[in-house]
Design an enzyme around this catalytic site. Structure first.
Site, PDB file in Angstrom:
ATOM      1  N   LYS A 187      24.421   4.007 -15.218  1.00  0.00           N
ATOM      2  CA  LYS A 187      25.444   4.750 -15.966  1.00  0.00           C
ATOM      3  C   LYS A 187      26.854   4.356 -15.497  1.00  0.00           C
ATOM      4  CE  LYS A 187      22.424   7.073 -18.420  1.00  0.00           C
ATOM      5  NZ  LYS A 187      21.059   6.794 -17.981  1.00  0.00           N
TER       6      LYS A 187
HETATM    7  C1  LIG Z   1      19.951   8.003 -18.661  1.00  0.00           C
HETATM    8  C2  LIG Z   1      19.787   8.955 -19.749  1.00  0.00           C
HETATM    9  C3  LIG Z   1      19.129  10.189 -19.575  1.00  0.00           C
HETATM   10  C4  LIG Z   1      18.406  10.542 -18.316  1.00  0.00           C
HETATM   11  O1  LIG Z   1      19.208  10.495 -17.196  1.00  0.00           O
HETATM   12  P1  LIG Z   1      18.538  10.654 -15.748  1.00  0.00           P
HETATM   13  O2  LIG Z   1      19.704  10.989 -14.882  1.00  0.00           O
HETATM   14  O3  LIG Z   1      17.927   9.320 -15.427  1.00  0.00           O
HETATM   15  O4  LIG Z   1      17.535  11.733 -15.814  1.00  0.00           O
HETATM   16  C5  LIG Z   1      19.083  11.072 -20.619  1.00  0.00           C
HETATM   17  N1  LIG Z   1      19.642  10.781 -21.812  1.00  0.00           N
HETATM   18  C6  LIG Z   1      20.262   9.606 -22.028  1.00  0.00           C
HETATM   19  C7  LIG Z   1      20.888   9.363 -23.350  1.00  0.00           C
HETATM   20  C8  LIG Z   1      20.340   8.655 -21.009  1.00  0.00           C
HETATM   21  O5  LIG Z   1      20.941   7.484 -21.243  1.00  0.00           O
END
Ligand SMILES: *Cc1c(COP(=O)(O)O)cnc(C)c1O
Length: 384
Positions: A187
């Site tokens: 992210k």
């Molecule tokens: C990465 C992501 C998640 C999950 O995030 P985590 O922190 O890995 O649980 C949920 N929704 C979207 C759109 C994502 O890109």
């Protein structure tokens, strides 16, 4: 390729920015002796809230945990329908299933605008609808005023999956009833694993905070420091806490987020210009003026393209690519449970989307090389 020619360096799809500041921050936590949730996590929550112009935030161990706590804090359960995008990471829908509620998949607007469709959402609302989860695809901000109006019109809870949109102040976390953020490695900022919740309503927020730690009325730190002697458990909760190591990483990364997002937007503008000049048949959704954290660089390949072959040729050219996303309603577990649904725009988007490398350490010459590699891959030439 001959043995004498060395392969060009790999261009990664995404890469976290990590260095000495993160190492020092982690060492400081270890030397300090308190490694589970404490003052650093609390400070990270406050600064994250401040960046988004809201009073407070709740740190958790992932965005998935954040969404699960939101499901619990608003009592979604059996009999409830929750409208969700199929064009998302599977967690957006799995949390609804885990709460015992039913996900109702909603189509996107179009290939050029892969946001949830207001008209399709409206058409899928029933007397059992309880909530809508919207997702800021690629970090491009949804029209939250329009979604707020639809939610209010039908008495629905409005939730944001803002996993792509940390730092999009003014759009995320203010118009909805709850927002979930992710600090997973890929992210825009990372704590390795990690997440954050914003819930404007104070009572709901306190409930989510309590559910994060077993529904207990006092924290481990409070008890360790003698600020609380005992505790009660007022409802059945989870252990979704963030720890101090992650809190320390968050405190180093957060002040750099805006700079990184700015760099991502610059690189996106460069991609748009190069693609328009070199490959007019390839489209980048949204437009250059759209408010975004530029989390992803999604490209739509010309109709009839063999995407798998293009991806293989790009891999040979040392360029990583991906697909965001395989549609959730097509996964076997979801098809089996919720039946076949007609989501023509989602299906078309998922069939032709190719995600190109984008991260703050990418350079303009890297972008040029990606576009050149894509051009050669699309023309079917072997890349050497
Ligand atoms: C990465 C992501 C998640 C999950 O995030 P985590 O922190 O890995 O649980 C949920 N929704 C979207 C759109 C994502 O890109």
């Amino acid at each position: 390729m001959t043995a004498a020619m060395s392969a060009p360096p790999l261009i990664e799809l995404g890469a976290p920015v990590l260095g000495d500041a993160e190492k020092e921050a982690l060492a400081e936590v270890i030397d300090g002796g308190w490694i589970t949730m404490g003052e650093r996590v609390r400070r990270f929550e406050s600064l994250f809230a401040q960046l988004h112009g809201v009073p407070d935030a709740i740190a958790v161990h992932s965005a998935t945990a954040a969404l699960q706590l939101i499901m619990d804090a608003f009592d979604f359960g059996p009999g409830d329908e929750v409208l969700v995008p199929s064009l998302s990471f599977v967690a957006t829908a799995s949390v609804v299933v885990q709460a015992g509620a039913t996900p109702v998949f909603v189509d996107v607007e179009s290939g050029r605008l892969p946001h949830l469709s207001l008209a399709d959402a409206r058409a899928r609302i029933t007397p059992h609808s309880r909530a809508i989860i919207v997702m800021h695809f690629g970090g491009y901000g949804m029209d939250m005023a329009a979604w707020r109006a639809l939610a209010d019109e039908h008495g629905l809870v409005l939730v944001e999956d803002a996993a792509h949109a940390a730092g999009l102040a003014g759009t995320v976390g203010t118009a909805s009833d709850a927002a979930a953020f992710s600090f997973f490695t890929n992210k825009n900022m990372t704590t390795a694993e990690g997440g954050m919740i914003i819930i404007p309503d104070r009572e709901r927020a306190e409930r989510a905070r309590r559910l994060r730690a077993h529904g207990m009325t006092a924290s481990t730190l409070d008890r360790d420091r003698g600020r609380a002697v005992g505790y009660d458990v007022v409802e059945v909760g989870h252990n979704y806490r963030m720890d101090e190591l992650r809190g320390a990483l968050g405190l180093v990364q957060l002040p750099r987020l805006e700079g990184w997002n700015t760099r991502r937007r610059e690189l996106t503008a460069h991609y748009r210009a190069e693609l328009a000049a070199e490959l007019p048949g390839v489209h980048v959704p949204f437009d250059a003026a759209w408010p975004t954290t530029a989390h992803l660089l999604p490209a739509l390949l010309p109709e009839g393209t063999d995407r798998a072959a293009v991806m293989a040729r790009m891999r040979d050219g040392q360029v990583q690519t991906s697909v965001h996303y395989p549609a959730i309603h097509r996964f076997s577990a979801y098809r089996a449970a919720y039946g076949a649904r007609e989501l023509p725009h989602t299906d078309a988007f998922c069939a032709s989307e190719l995600t190109l490398p984008l991260h703050p350490q990418l350079t303009e010459p890297d972008v040029t090389r990606v576009v050149r590699t894509l051009r050669e891959a699309l023309s079917g030439k072997d890349i050497s």
